[in-house]
Scaffold this motif. Structure first.
Motif, mmCIF file in Angstrom:
data_model
loop_
_atom_site.group_PDB
_atom_site.id
_atom_site.type_symbol
_atom_site.label_atom_id
_atom_site.label_comp_id
_atom_site.label_asym_id
_atom_site.label_seq_id
_atom_site.Cartn_x
_atom_site.Cartn_y
_atom_site.Cartn_z
ATOM 1 N N ASN A 159 -29.588 -73.674 9.948
ATOM 2 C CA ASN A 159 -28.559 -73.564 10.988
ATOM 3 C C ASN A 159 -27.521 -72.476 10.680
ATOM 4 O OD1 ASN A 159 -29.640 -75.671 12.559
ATOM 5 N ND2 ASN A 159 -28.645 -77.166 11.232
ATOM 6 N N LEU A 160 -27.856 -71.566 9.805
ATOM 7 C CA LEU A 160 -26.901 -70.486 9.481
ATOM 8 C C LEU A 160 -26.995 -69.354 10.479
ATOM 9 C CD1 LEU A 160 -27.212 -70.281 5.605
ATOM 10 C CD2 LEU A 160 -25.369 -71.292 6.949
ATOM 11 N N ALA A 215 -30.078 -69.699 -3.564
ATOM 12 C CA ALA A 215 -29.344 -68.443 -3.359
ATOM 13 C C ALA A 215 -29.985 -67.625 -2.246
ATOM 14 C CB ALA A 215 -29.294 -67.640 -4.656
ATOM 15 N N LYS A 216 -31.313 -67.694 -2.149
ATOM 16 C CA LYS A 216 -32.017 -66.985 -1.077
ATOM 17 C C LYS A 216 -31.848 -67.704 0.261
ATOM 18 C CE LYS A 216 -35.315 -65.002 -4.261
ATOM 19 N NZ LYS A 216 -36.578 -65.241 -4.938
ATOM 20 N N ASP A 225 -23.133 -64.006 2.515
ATOM 21 C CA ASP A 225 -22.591 -63.468 3.768
ATOM 22 C C ASP A 225 -22.819 -64.388 4.962
ATOM 23 O OD1 ASP A 225 -25.365 -62.854 3.570
ATOM 24 O OD2 ASP A 225 -25.149 -61.256 5.046
ATOM 25 N N LYS A 226 -23.771 -65.315 4.869
ATOM 26 C CA LYS A 226 -24.027 -66.239 5.980
ATOM 27 C C LYS A 226 -23.494 -67.649 5.704
ATOM 28 C CE LYS A 226 -28.153 -64.038 7.809
ATOM 29 N NZ LYS A 226 -29.578 -64.214 8.096
#
Length: 120
Positions: free
Chosen positions: A119-120, A102-103, A108-109
């Motif tokens: 790669n986000l 989750a982290k 949002d990304k």
């Protein structure tokens, strides 16, 4: 871990341990051997999907679904035996990993993307 799930997992583990004990197989169940057996079973599971389209893989039924069900059971059995051998609580380990993910993959990304967190 929920008490029902914990109880069911413990009951399954006890049945597995009795099955192994009756056959004197514990001598072969090192973490190395169990992880290799697990990988083999995952390979057998993958074979059922190897040449299917995405749509076909979502629509299994009848004998194909039963065969996949049996392979998933084999994967679960070896995974549980490996976890027990290493004193790892599977449910807690998965819960912990979900928090880590989750982290790594904030909504949002990562929403709608199939990219690795780097790669986000």
């Amino acid at each position: 871990m929920g008490s029902n799930n914990a109880r069911e997992q413990d009951e399954l583990a006890a049945r597995l341990e009795a099955f192994v004990e009756e056959r004197d197989w514990a001598q072969f169940h090192s973490p190395k051997n169990l992880s290799m057996a697990l990988a083999g079973e995952v390979g057998e599971l993958i074979e059922h999907f190897q040449w299917l389209t995405e749509e076909q893989s979502r629509g299994l039924s009848g004998e194909a679904l039963e065969e996949v069900r049996a392979e998933i059971a084999d994967v679960q059995i070896y995974l549980l035996m490996l976890a027990r051998k290493l004193n790892i609580d599977l449910v807690q380990a998965a819960s912990d990993k979900l928090e880590i993910n989750a982290k790594k993959y904030p909504v949002d990304k990562a929403r709608g993307l199939a990219r690795k967190y780097t790669n986000l």
